[in-house]
Design a protein around this motif. Structure first.
Motif, short mmCIF file in Angstrom:
data_model
loop_
_atom_site.label_atom_id
_atom_site.label_comp_id
_atom_site.label_asym_id
_atom_site.label_seq_id
_atom_site.Cartn_x
_atom_site.Cartn_y
_atom_site.Cartn_z
N THR A 1 0.84 -1.20 0.00
CA THR A 1 0.00 0.00 0.00
C THR A 1 0.87 1.25 0.00
OG1 THR A 1 -1.79 -1.16 1.14
CG2 THR A 1 -1.83 1.24 1.22
N GLU A 2 1.93 1.26 0.84
CA GLU A 2 2.84 2.40 0.89
C GLU A 2 3.54 2.63 -0.45
OE1 GLU A 2 5.56 1.91 4.15
OE2 GLU A 2 3.91 1.70 5.57
N LEU A 3 3.85 1.54 -1.16
CA LEU A 3 4.52 1.65 -2.46
C LEU A 3 3.56 2.00 -3.59
CD1 LEU A 3 6.92 -1.43 -2.26
CD2 LEU A 3 7.55 0.99 -2.16
N GLY A 4 2.26 1.96 -3.31
CA GLY A 4 1.27 2.30 -4.33
C GLY A 4 0.79 1.13 -5.17
N TRP A 5 1.28 -0.08 -4.89
CA TRP A 5 0.84 -1.25 -5.65
C TRP A 5 -0.57 -1.66 -5.28
CZ3 TRP A 5 3.08 -2.18 -9.89
CH2 TRP A 5 4.43 -1.92 -10.05
N LEU A 6 -0.96 -1.39 -4.03
CA LEU A 6 -2.32 -1.69 -3.57
C LEU A 6 -2.94 -0.43 -3.00
CD1 LEU A 6 -1.81 -5.05 -1.63
CD2 LEU A 6 -2.47 -4.74 -4.03
N LYS A 7 -4.25 -0.41 -2.94
CA LYS A 7 -4.96 0.65 -2.24
C LYS A 7 -5.92 -0.03 -1.27
CE LYS A 7 -8.10 1.27 -6.10
NZ LYS A 7 -8.71 2.16 -7.04
N VAL A 8 -6.20 0.66 -0.20
CA VAL A 8 -7.05 0.09 0.85
C VAL A 8 -8.31 0.94 0.97
CG1 VAL A 8 -5.88 1.36 2.69
CG2 VAL A 8 -7.10 -0.75 3.22
N ALA A 9 -9.43 0.25 1.14
CA ALA A 9 -10.71 0.91 1.38
C ALA A 9 -11.39 0.13 2.50
CB ALA A 9 -11.56 0.91 0.12
N GLY A 10 -11.42 0.74 3.68
CA GLY A 10 -11.98 0.03 4.82
C GLY A 10 -11.09 -1.13 5.20
N SER A 11 -11.63 -2.35 5.11
CA SER A 11 -10.84 -3.54 5.46
C SER A 11 -10.48 -4.37 4.24
CB SER A 11 -11.63 -4.39 6.46
OG SER A 11 -12.83 -4.84 5.87
N ALA A 12 -10.60 -3.78 3.05
CA ALA A 12 -10.33 -4.52 1.82
C ALA A 12 -9.23 -3.85 1.01
CB ALA A 12 -11.60 -4.65 0.99
#
Length: 79
Positions: free
Chosen positions: A56-67
């Motif tokens: 997430t910090e690297l930008g490969w994933l994004k988080v919305a709530g618990s997903a």
């Protein structure tokens, strides 16, 4: 200035495994929960949570709530 993120192929084995688990669910248009990633990877919860945070910090994933879902990318998924 935005820092360049490393190529996805340069990720650690754990990060790559976790990323692939999230990407696998993305093929079906789904986001991934921590429990789903743990189940898909058979990795310990602590390792999965650390990897999800890193990705997430690297930008490969994004988080919305618990997903978690895939972050912006310029390629298609072929599974």
């Amino acid at each position: 200035m935005r820092e360049e993120r490393p190529d996805v192929q340069a990720l650690s084995g754990t990060d790559s495994h976790v990323y692939e688990a999230v990407a696998g669910l993305a093929v079906d248009g789904r986001s991934a929960t921590v429990d789903e990633v743990i189940h898909a990877t058979a990795l310990p919860e602590e390792a999965v949570r650390h990897s999800l945070d890193t990705l997430t910090e690297l930008g490969w994933l994004k988080v919305a709530g618990s997903a978690y879902s895939l972050g912006p990318h310029q390629w298609g998924l072929e599974y």
